[in-house]
Scaffold this motif. Structure first.
Motif, mmCIF file in Angstrom:
data_model
loop_
_atom_site.group_PDB
_atom_site.id
_atom_site.type_symbol
_atom_site.label_atom_id
_atom_site.label_comp_id
_atom_site.label_asym_id
_atom_site.label_seq_id
_atom_site.Cartn_x
_atom_site.Cartn_y
_atom_site.Cartn_z
ATOM 1 N N LEU A 47 0.813 -1.210 0.000
ATOM 2 C CA LEU A 47 0.000 0.000 0.000
ATOM 3 C C LEU A 47 0.849 1.263 0.000
ATOM 4 O O LEU A 47 0.480 2.270 -0.600
ATOM 5 C CB LEU A 47 -0.959 0.005 1.200
ATOM 6 C CG LEU A 47 -1.977 1.147 1.159
ATOM 7 C CD1 LEU A 47 -2.958 0.966 -0.003
ATOM 8 C CD2 LEU A 47 -2.722 1.289 2.468
ATOM 9 N N LEU A 50 1.581 1.831 -3.570
ATOM 10 C CA LEU A 50 0.352 2.215 -4.274
ATOM 11 C C LEU A 50 -0.009 3.669 -3.985
ATOM 12 O O LEU A 50 -0.386 4.434 -4.878
ATOM 13 C CB LEU A 50 -0.789 1.284 -3.840
ATOM 14 C CG LEU A 50 -2.106 1.427 -4.601
ATOM 15 C CD1 LEU A 50 -1.951 0.965 -6.047
ATOM 16 C CD2 LEU A 50 -3.216 0.627 -3.922
ATOM 17 N N ARG A 51 0.116 4.065 -2.720
ATOM 18 C CA ARG A 51 -0.246 5.441 -2.343
ATOM 19 C C ARG A 51 0.703 6.465 -2.953
ATOM 20 O O ARG A 51 0.308 7.593 -3.235
ATOM 21 C CB ARG A 51 -0.254 5.580 -0.820
ATOM 22 C CG ARG A 51 -1.377 4.850 -0.139
ATOM 23 C CD ARG A 51 -2.704 5.585 -0.220
ATOM 24 N NE ARG A 51 -3.725 4.927 0.571
ATOM 25 C CZ ARG A 51 -4.861 4.451 0.067
ATOM 26 N NH1 ARG A 51 -5.139 4.573 -1.219
ATOM 27 N NH2 ARG A 51 -5.743 3.860 0.851
ATOM 28 N N ARG A 58 -2.520 12.086 -8.721
ATOM 29 C CA ARG A 58 -3.437 13.150 -8.293
ATOM 30 C C ARG A 58 -2.801 14.520 -8.473
ATOM 31 O O ARG A 58 -3.427 15.446 -8.996
ATOM 32 C CB ARG A 58 -3.848 12.938 -6.836
ATOM 33 C CG ARG A 58 -4.701 14.083 -6.267
ATOM 34 C CD ARG A 58 -5.215 13.814 -4.868
ATOM 35 N NE ARG A 58 -6.235 12.775 -4.885
ATOM 36 C CZ ARG A 58 -6.098 11.571 -4.345
ATOM 37 N NH1 ARG A 58 -4.987 11.246 -3.717
ATOM 38 N NH2 ARG A 58 -7.081 10.695 -4.420
ATOM 39 N N ILE A 67 -10.444 18.463 -12.176
ATOM 40 C CA ILE A 67 -11.154 18.674 -10.915
ATOM 41 C C ILE A 67 -11.548 17.320 -10.352
ATOM 42 O O ILE A 67 -12.213 16.528 -11.022
ATOM 43 C CB ILE A 67 -12.414 19.539 -11.150
ATOM 44 C CG1 ILE A 67 -12.025 20.862 -11.830
ATOM 45 C CG2 ILE A 67 -13.126 19.800 -9.842
ATOM 46 C CD1 ILE A 67 -13.236 21.677 -12.271
ATOM 47 N N GLU A 68 -11.168 17.068 -9.091
ATOM 48 C CA GLU A 68 -11.429 15.738 -8.531
ATOM 49 C C GLU A 68 -12.846 15.620 -7.991
ATOM 50 O O GLU A 68 -13.376 16.542 -7.378
ATOM 51 C CB GLU A 68 -10.426 15.407 -7.421
ATOM 52 C CG GLU A 68 -10.522 13.940 -6.996
ATOM 53 C CD GLU A 68 -9.398 13.494 -6.066
ATOM 54 O OE1 GLU A 68 -8.587 14.335 -5.667
ATOM 55 O OE2 GLU A 68 -9.355 12.293 -5.740
ATOM 56 N N MET A 69 -13.441 14.480 -8.213
ATOM 57 C CA MET A 69 -14.743 14.149 -7.653
ATOM 58 C C MET A 69 -14.746 12.654 -7.363
ATOM 59 O O MET A 69 -13.725 11.998 -7.513
ATOM 60 C CB MET A 69 -15.860 14.517 -8.625
ATOM 61 C CG MET A 69 -15.775 13.774 -9.930
ATOM 62 S SD MET A 69 -16.996 14.305 -11.170
ATOM 63 C CE MET A 69 -18.534 13.968 -10.329
ATOM 64 N N LEU A 70 -15.880 12.121 -6.937
ATOM 65 C CA LEU A 70 -15.920 10.685 -6.645
ATOM 66 C C LEU A 70 -17.313 10.155 -6.933
ATOM 67 O O LEU A 70 -18.286 10.566 -6.291
ATOM 68 C CB LEU A 70 -15.547 10.432 -5.178
ATOM 69 C CG LEU A 70 -15.490 8.970 -4.744
ATOM 70 C CD1 LEU A 70 -14.426 8.193 -5.508
ATOM 71 C CD2 LEU A 70 -15.237 8.875 -3.236
ATOM 72 N N MET A 71 -17.391 9.257 -7.894
ATOM 73 C CA MET A 71 -18.685 8.681 -8.258
ATOM 74 C C MET A 71 -18.871 7.340 -7.561
ATOM 75 O O MET A 71 -17.895 6.718 -7.160
ATOM 76 C CB MET A 71 -18.755 8.537 -9.781
ATOM 77 C CG MET A 71 -18.806 9.881 -10.482
ATOM 78 S SD MET A 71 -18.729 9.774 -12.292
ATOM 79 C CE MET A 71 -16.954 9.979 -12.566
ATOM 80 N N PHE A 132 -13.152 16.347 -15.325
ATOM 81 C CA PHE A 132 -13.353 15.753 -14.002
ATOM 82 C C PHE A 132 -12.552 14.463 -13.885
ATOM 83 O O PHE A 132 -12.483 13.698 -14.837
ATOM 84 C CB PHE A 132 -14.828 15.401 -13.789
ATOM 85 C CG PHE A 132 -15.751 16.578 -13.777
ATOM 86 C CD1 PHE A 132 -15.728 17.479 -12.727
ATOM 87 C CD2 PHE A 132 -16.657 16.790 -14.811
ATOM 88 C CE1 PHE A 132 -16.592 18.561 -12.697
ATOM 89 C CE2 PHE A 132 -17.522 17.874 -14.800
ATOM 90 C CZ PHE A 132 -17.493 18.766 -13.738
ATOM 91 N N ILE A 135 -10.158 8.907 -8.447
ATOM 92 C CA ILE A 135 -9.258 7.771 -8.229
ATOM 93 C C ILE A 135 -10.037 6.780 -7.391
ATOM 94 O O ILE A 135 -10.424 7.084 -6.265
ATOM 95 C CB ILE A 135 -7.957 8.210 -7.534
ATOM 96 C CG1 ILE A 135 -7.223 9.218 -8.429
ATOM 97 C CG2 ILE A 135 -7.069 6.996 -7.243
ATOM 98 C CD1 ILE A 135 -5.940 9.761 -7.836
ATOM 99 N N GLN A 136 -10.275 5.601 -7.946
ATOM 100 C CA GLN A 136 -11.326 4.764 -7.381
ATOM 101 C C GLN A 136 -11.124 3.287 -7.709
ATOM 102 O O GLN A 136 -10.498 2.943 -8.709
ATOM 103 C CB GLN A 136 -12.640 5.225 -8.019
ATOM 104 C CG GLN A 136 -13.860 4.598 -7.430
ATOM 105 C CD GLN A 136 -15.052 4.857 -8.303
ATOM 106 O OE1 GLN A 136 -14.951 4.738 -9.513
ATOM 107 N NE2 GLN A 136 -16.175 5.199 -7.694
ATOM 108 N N THR A 137 -11.681 2.457 -6.879
ATOM 109 C CA THR A 137 -11.642 1.015 -7.100
ATOM 110 C C THR A 137 -12.641 0.625 -8.188
ATOM 111 O O THR A 137 -13.794 1.021 -8.136
ATOM 112 C CB THR A 137 -11.976 0.287 -5.791
ATOM 113 O OG1 THR A 137 -11.027 0.669 -4.803
ATOM 114 C CG2 THR A 137 -11.910 -1.209 -5.979
#
Lengths: 565, 565
Positions: A47, A50-51, A58, A67-71, A132, A135-137
């Motif tokens: 990790l 990964l980070r 980012r 622009i960061e968002m999260l769906m 937009f 960063i997501q699984t």
């Protein structure tokens, strides 16, 4: 970090199902652990890497104005029906029913969700362009998950989506993303190429793959040794030779080649170089057979040939019976001289500048020597239909083509209006007229980068991290069999000083013997190793070794800080 | 950040399905957008807040010695079968079948996965204690998702799991986590209480809920006004009064209360305070009826009563018929004097120190005055069986009990050996003997904190963020109807200077009129607003207003930096 307070769990055995080196090393270093097929736990060591990748991605995306968002990861079927992808996406789409029997999927990508967001949020051209990202699984139900996190089912991805009123604006943001991606892989310390890619089924007008160079890569790349040019081998252009075709100087002559059907056999018999021969293959065209002629040392590129107007999208070789019926000759003896007039002759650029060349005789057991275009054989069309070879000039005019293998870690697309059209995502333009938006999409496989870096950078002892991706930049190793408080204190003091300088350092205070301790630090790939021992302290030095050097050397404290600073 | 390059999308209308203020304000501020029931997109503004919470949580977890890792969100059924939770977890568990018909769930929590990890990784007591955490998207298929991200189906959670050889070691890490949680909510600027909680079905020996105080909270809390003491109201102890019971000074006398059945009616008729009466209720015990006596101004606490040896776990009130059959009296006139000997009389601590009190006459239409324990009525057992009331002394001896409502945002548990036992997770102790590990688990609802903070901190104009959670600490607003370059430059310069000082600042360069611009900044809750205008520049000042103040004031540049520094 003090290793005694961390959970480092290296192992000697390589699990049987690990096929590639990155998978083996990630398991041996204790970076990942398998939970189920294609599902991996990122152990603490993994990790950390990964980070670091995530942070670099980012930072560069923000710098590039995204622009960061999260769906949500879970997406309703209805949206996927709008684009037709609920069915079309195939078995990789992990479908889910909730307790109310509503259908969802675990998002493998987010075009539908972001386009839905955009059509609800964006009203006017004045709001555009916008880019937009998140960063997501993600989840893709691979039919055969393998290679550890390289092709896992659950993985970490950066995906970005841009919105525009005009294709020109899309082109500008595409360029900004191209540059941002280049910065990301550069700062991560990876050798990579931005490859001009066929967009294939996704559609749109431009696309680049970012490939990390590694011998084990699945993709073959042609690149220039003197410019950023790179392309999938199948797509790389073979330039027209800069020479004019010489005038004929030899007579056409039929020679006997009774058993010589291949270029190797013919050139051996006749004592001419392969580059002075032309080979001809017959394929099924839109209207009857078509002849494709390339130089004897070249290969026909089927992807390029499929773009010829004479050929269908997926053309096939003519069968032996078809060839015999059309020409009266067997394969191996076909040539451009005297072919029936209804067979177009498509000649590769390199073959088209040959004079006095050897080719098939269109009669079993014979070839022609001294063949010349125009005089002896007609050309229907000159085109780029061959595969590039190493040594070809780079299509951008700078340098020479070399080949490499690569691992795709990023992909940028100009989607155009495909999704916006299907989902009715428009904004009002400056005339108050509704305009369907143009979109780009830009993906990076964050978790895959970790594996790709290892494929590129490893040796027999383990991983060789670039500085920016290493779990720690520096390891301070303590050799202290007698538990000498002076040694302990010196190591602690060095660790503290390095950390205070902002140098990401780990103190190996586990009390291991030097052999296993050094083996661990090499296996997990720490770029800089410093050894604190009683003997070193006596002479006022530390033993230093860079991971990519073979020899250790003694350095003073000042020299050490100079090396690491 | 320049707002012209951000996507801020505030809206005036409140969607009809938003019931609570945080949900309304998050939609109006454009922090979140609904994708489907219980599924929300974090728009750029919302994500900024979410990431600040996440960062604070991560930093304090690392400071507390926890080690970060990342487990898959998709978990195989087999592990959940080992603990029996595949069935027991109920409908909230989102079950998934992959393309090979293997069964999985979208993890709502990770006890099974971490215990599997631990049983494979941990071999020796020397490796312990260890405390692993992750910050990850979870899914609970709520039957009725509501209140926006407060009770969403997909949400962001920090979950930690610790492993120990002894319960003492577990207790130590539990305390460390308790302190870390307290630091997290303190630095986020939230009013909260750590509430001693019933562990209920989860089992184990200790548990605290961390509750953000808000009038709209679902949980009722009793807390001390002078110490950290807090408990669920149902669980808060009512101390025994520090006084001794006075000696009897009145004679027992039956008085007529023909229509007076309630404490209010009786005290009104007789002119005595409710605190000088005893009310008696009959419940079904393990062996016949049981009388529970509390002071007239108190209420029986059923949770506490359920712990009495005389009562079953879930006791019920006796029916009117049962009461009549046992006592010959109707409800409303029951008292402890002369009850049948087979009915035990359990007396609350506060009721047990009364003398000369009023109680039911065990004869319809009558009550007793001048009643005294021992002389007139027998006590089978004195116990804490009442609900605490505001004004009670705090059980820890410091301060007075107050009531509040709270929103659960964190929960820490001592799980004991429950999961390790079920899954066979053990390590060798110093005698070489296999020992089942002890476990703790520690959760924080990262996304829920965002909503809870708004429930606690808002006013008519919108959100009132604490500094640590605000999307930006400072808003620089430009009033520039004439596009005066001097004003633009001054605003830009101020924005740059603040940013260079490390002050998280947004420049509102959207060119809105002051009214809508200020309304936006108040709605999205920016703690500090600075206005740059031509008039202000003339006098060498900026207009400053704190979000939680009602008046703006003019300050110089130096004063401003002093205020924000």
């Amino acid at each position: 970090m003090r290793l005694s307070q961390f959970h480092l769990a290296t192992v000697k055995e390589v699990p049987a199902d690990a096929e590639v080196i990155s998978h083996k090393l990630m398991l041996r270093a204790g970076m990942i652990r398998k939970l189920a097929s294609g599902l991996y736990t990122w152990a603490p060591l993994g990790l950390r890497v990964l980070r670091k990748v995530e942070a670099a991605v980012r930072e560069e995306m923000l710098r590039a104005g995204a622009i960061e968002m999260l769906m949500p990861s879970v997406q309703p079927r209805e949206l996927w029906e709008e684009t037709g992808r609920w069915e079309k996406f195939g078995g990789q789409l992990l479908k889910i029913k909730d307790r109310k029997e509503q259908e969802f999927c675990y998002g493998p990508t987010h075009e539908e969700v972001i386009t839905d967001f955009a059509r609800n949020e964006l009203k006017s051209y004045k709001q555009l362009p916008l880019n937009f990202f998140q960063i997501q699984t993600k989840f893709r139900d691979e039919i055969r998950p393998r290679f550890g996190v390289m092709r896992a089912r659950e993985f970490l991805m950066k995906d970005a989506y841009s919105f525009h009123v005009t294709p020109e604006s899309l082109g500008e943001t595409y360029k900004v993303m191209y540059d941002a991606y280049s910065r990301i892989f550069t700062r991560l310390g990876l050798e990579f190429r931005a490859v001009d890619a066929d967009t294939g089924a996704i559609g749109g007008s431009a696309s680049h793959e970012f490939q990390v160079i590694a011998d084990s890569g699945e993709d073959a790349i042609a690149y220039s040794d003197a410019s950023p040019y790179a392309a999938n081998i199948e797509k790389a252009e073979a330039l027209a030779p800069s020479i004019e075709r010489p005038s004929p100087s030899a007579e056409l002559a039929r020679v006997a080649t009774p058993t010589q059907r291949t270029i190797e056999e013919v050139t051996a018999l006749l004592g001419v170089p392969a580059a002075h021969t032309v080979k001809t293959i017959l394929v099924r065209g839109r209207e009857g057979l078509v002849a494709l002629c390339v130089r004897g040392d070249h290969e026909v590129n089927e992807v390029k040939a499929s773009h010829l107007p004479e050929l269908p999208d997926e053309s096939e070789l003519a069968s032996e019976d078809e060839i015999l019926a059309a020409t009266g000759t067997r394969p191996g003896f076909i040539g451009p001289v005297g072919l029936p007039a209804n067979i177009p002759v498509i000649v590769d650029r390199s073959a088209a500048v040959l004079a006095d060349f050897v080719c098939g005789g269109n009669q079993d057991g014979t070839h022609y020597t001294g063949t010349n275009w125009g005089r002896d054989a007609q050309i229907s069309r000159v085109a780029d239909i061959r595969k590039v070879v190493e040594g070809d000039p780079s299509p951008d005019g700078r340098g020479t083509i070399r080949f490499a293998r690569g691992i795709e870690v990023g992909h940028i697309f100009q989607l155009g209006q495909k999704y916006a059209e299907a989902m009715g995502a428009g904004v009002l333009d400056d005339q108050g007229k509704m305009r369907t938006m143009y979109m780009g999409c830009y993906g990076i496989g964050v978790s895959r980068i970790v594996a790709a870096a290892i494929e590129q950078r490893h040796d027999d002892a383990g991983i060789v991290w670039p500085e920016a991706m290493a779990p720690w930049r520096v390891a301070v190793c303590v050799i202290n069999p007698k538990n000498d408080p002076v040694v302990t204190e010196a190591a602690e003091s060095l660790y503290q000083s390095l950390s205070q300088e902002g140098i990401d350092t780990v103190l190996d205070d586990r009390g291991l013997r030097p052999g296993p301790m050094f083996a661990d630090m090499e296996l997990i790939g720490i770029p800089h190793r410093v050894v604190v021992s009683a003997r070193g302290l006596e002479s006022g030095t530390f033993e230093y070794r860079a991971r990519n050097e073979t020899e250790a050397r003694n350095v003073t404290r000042e020299e050490l800080f100079g090396l690491l600073g």
